[in-house]
Design a protein around this motif. Structure first.
Motif, PDB file in Angstrom:
ATOM      1  N   THR A   1       0.857  -1.193   0.000  1.00  0.00           N
ATOM      2  CA  THR A   1       0.000   0.000   0.000  1.00  0.00           C
ATOM      3  C   THR A   1       0.885   1.232   0.000  1.00  0.00           C
ATOM      4  N   PHE A   2       0.545   2.156  -0.867  1.00  0.00           N
ATOM      5  CA  PHE A   2       1.317   3.383  -1.031  1.00  0.00           C
ATOM      6  C   PHE A   2       0.400   4.558  -0.727  1.00  0.00           C
ATOM      7  N   PRO A   3       0.230   4.916   0.552  1.00  0.00           N
ATOM      8  CA  PRO A   3      -0.793   5.907   0.900  1.00  0.00           C
ATOM      9  C   PRO A   3      -0.613   7.246   0.176  1.00  0.00           C
ATOM     10  N   ALA A   4       0.639   7.687  -0.008  1.00  0.00           N
ATOM     11  CA  ALA A   4       0.855   9.018  -0.600  1.00  0.00           C
ATOM     12  C   ALA A   4       0.268   9.103  -2.006  1.00  0.00           C
ATOM     13  N   LEU A   5       0.257   7.969  -2.719  1.00  0.00           N
ATOM     14  CA  LEU A   5      -0.260   7.988  -4.092  1.00  0.00           C
ATOM     15  C   LEU A   5      -1.619   7.302  -4.183  1.00  0.00           C
TER      16      LEU A   5
ATOM     17  N   ASP B   1       2.419  -8.142   4.063  1.00  0.00           N
ATOM     18  CA  ASP B   1       1.845  -6.943   3.449  1.00  0.00           C
ATOM     19  C   ASP B   1       2.609  -5.733   3.986  1.00  0.00           C
ATOM     20  N   LEU B   2       2.774  -4.713   3.140  1.00  0.00           N
ATOM     21  CA  LEU B   2       3.597  -3.560   3.550  1.00  0.00           C
ATOM     22  C   LEU B   2       2.885  -2.241   3.283  1.00  0.00           C
ATOM     23  N   ILE B   3       3.226  -1.254   4.099  1.00  0.00           N
ATOM     24  CA  ILE B   3       2.866   0.136   3.788  1.00  0.00           C
ATOM     25  C   ILE B   3       4.183   0.836   3.466  1.00  0.00           C
ATOM     26  N   VAL B   4       4.234   1.520   2.334  1.00  0.00           N
ATOM     27  CA  VAL B   4       5.504   2.091   1.868  1.00  0.00           C
ATOM     28  C   VAL B   4       5.375   3.594   1.646  1.00  0.00           C
ATOM     29  N   GLU B   5       6.407   4.311   2.075  1.00  0.00           N
ATOM     30  CA  GLU B   5       6.496   5.759   1.772  1.00  0.00           C
ATOM     31  C   GLU B   5       7.864   6.022   1.181  1.00  0.00           C
ATOM     32  N   LEU B   6       7.946   7.000   0.293  1.00  0.00           N
ATOM     33  CA  LEU B   6       9.263   7.391  -0.225  1.00  0.00           C
ATOM     34  C   LEU B   6       9.863   8.423   0.699  1.00  0.00           C
TER      35      LEU B   6
ATOM     36  N   LYS C   1      10.636   4.039   3.125  1.00  0.00           N
ATOM     37  CA  LYS C   1      10.290   3.667   4.497  1.00  0.00           C
ATOM     38  C   LYS C   1       9.181   2.630   4.447  1.00  0.00           C
ATOM     39  N   VAL C   2       9.336   1.538   5.177  1.00  0.00           N
ATOM     40  CA  VAL C   2       8.303   0.499   5.131  1.00  0.00           C
ATOM     41  C   VAL C   2       7.784   0.174   6.530  1.00  0.00           C
ATOM     42  N   SER C   3       6.501  -0.203   6.581  1.00  0.00           N
ATOM     43  CA  SER C   3       5.942  -0.797   7.799  1.00  0.00           C
ATOM     44  C   SER C   3       5.527  -2.193   7.407  1.00  0.00           C
TER      45      SER C   3
END
Ligand code: FES
Length: 339
Positions: free
Chosen positions: A259-263, A334-339, A301-303
């Motif tokens: 999941t890429f919340p920013a996009l 499963d991951l949450i990713v931010e740049l 950055k990953v969670s």
């Protein structure tokens, strides 16, 4: 020139010097003229708009952190090299380029060192070694530097006059040039081999090696040095070229949701696929350069749970915050990713 994310700041090229027929140095300052914070041996990752394709390349800084108002990098033409050749053909004083903050672990601060520094380089690998030499001399560190540089001919030596000047000015700086063809008796002719290494470094005790150059050169020197009684904990190398090209990954049956919340994006990544490949496959533009866990350009950055094969270009603080190198990391949940 558009940038992908806020990891980049714009630098202005303030001076270009054509050093040899195929290499030039470029001096940059921040647009706001603020000083740079970096350690000798670190590199900058530039974002280059190559005919509307954003590409990323890391270049080592060759100037000293003791002169922080600008940084200088050297770029050498490489056969078929898209970005280096493009920059040599187009980059001039006055142009601005986005670049990430200086990064890298090829520094005295990040490695075990002694007071006897053997700085070994070939080709454009001279740049980080030159920064380490200048920094040590500018700071008056209690070190003895032996700079051993290999090149084809003397005209190919980038920043040759600076090397000579350092050797004249500083008693604790010794310069050895090894040239494939030389008409000057002061230089060694041929290539660095075991007998020449033993002649140049008769006592390997208490020595530290920092080495940078083409991968074949570094591999050969590493073999020569490891056959002596040199303590390899003090052998530090820098490379921007992957040692071996990985083949296409063989996908497994296990996929994880990214999941890429920013996009506002979600996509699946196979657990055998790097996060960088998965993000690119999903159309997300991620900076990258070496694709081998060295330059740090691809960090994100990953969670969640991941498996990483390299965190070489990350600081302990970044690792603590959850940053990984996406080119060297695979999803394990499963991951949450931010740049
Ligand atoms: S692209 Fe260089 S560390 Fe990932």
């Amino acid at each position: 020139m558009p940038t992908n994310n806020n990891q980049f700041e714009r630098l202005r090229c303030i001076k270009r010097i054509d050093q040899t027929t195929d290499a030039s140095t470029f001096e940059f300052e921040h647009l706001e003229q603020t000083p740079f914070e970096f350690q000798a041996g670190q590199f900058l990752t530039f974002e280059i708009n190559h005919y509307n394709n954003l590409l990323y390349r890391a270049y080592s800084i060759c100037s000293s952190p003791e002169k922080p108002n600008s940084v200088t990098v050297a770029i050498k033409r490489v056969p078929g090299g898209k970005v280096s050749n493009y920059l040599l053909d187009n980059l001039k004083a006055g142009h601005a380029l986005p670049a990430m903050a200086p990064a890298g672990q090829f520094t005295q601060e990040a490695n075990k060192t002694t007071k006897n520094l053997l700085l070994m380089s070939a080709g454009s690998g001279i740049t980080p070694c030159l920064a380490i030499a200048q920094d040590s001399l500018d700071k008056n560190l209690d070190v003895n530097i032996h700079f051993i540089h290999s090149a084809r001919i003397s005209d190919d030596v980038i920043m040759a006059s600076l090397l000579t000047e350092l050797a004249i000015k500083h008693d604790n700086f010794r310069l050895t040039l090894i040239l494939e063809k030389s008409d000057n008796a002061e230089h060694f002719e041929g290539r660095l081999d075991s007998p020449l290494f033993t002649q140049l470094v008769p006592d390997t005790n208490e020595q530290t090696i920092f080495i940078c150059g083409p991968s074949l050169y570094m591999k050969s020197v590493e073999e020569i040095v490891s056959a002596t009684d040199f303590n390899m904990e003090y052998f530090h190398k820098e490379s921007f070229v992957p040692e071996a090209k990985a083949g296409e990954p063989v996908f497994s049956d296990i996929n994880h949701q990214i999941t890429f919340p920013a996009l506002d994006k979600q996509f699946m990544a196979n657990d055998q696929q790097t996060l960088l490949d998965a993000m690119q496959g999903a159309g997300i533009k991620v900076p990258y350069s070496c694709k081998s866990g060295i330059c740090g350009a691809c960090k994100c950055k990953v969670s969640g749970d991941v498996v990483s094969s390299s965190s070489e270009a990350l600081t302990a603080e970044q690792i603590e915050l959850g940053y990984v190198l996406s080119c060297s990391t695979k999803a394990n949940s499963d991951l949450i990713v931010e740049l």
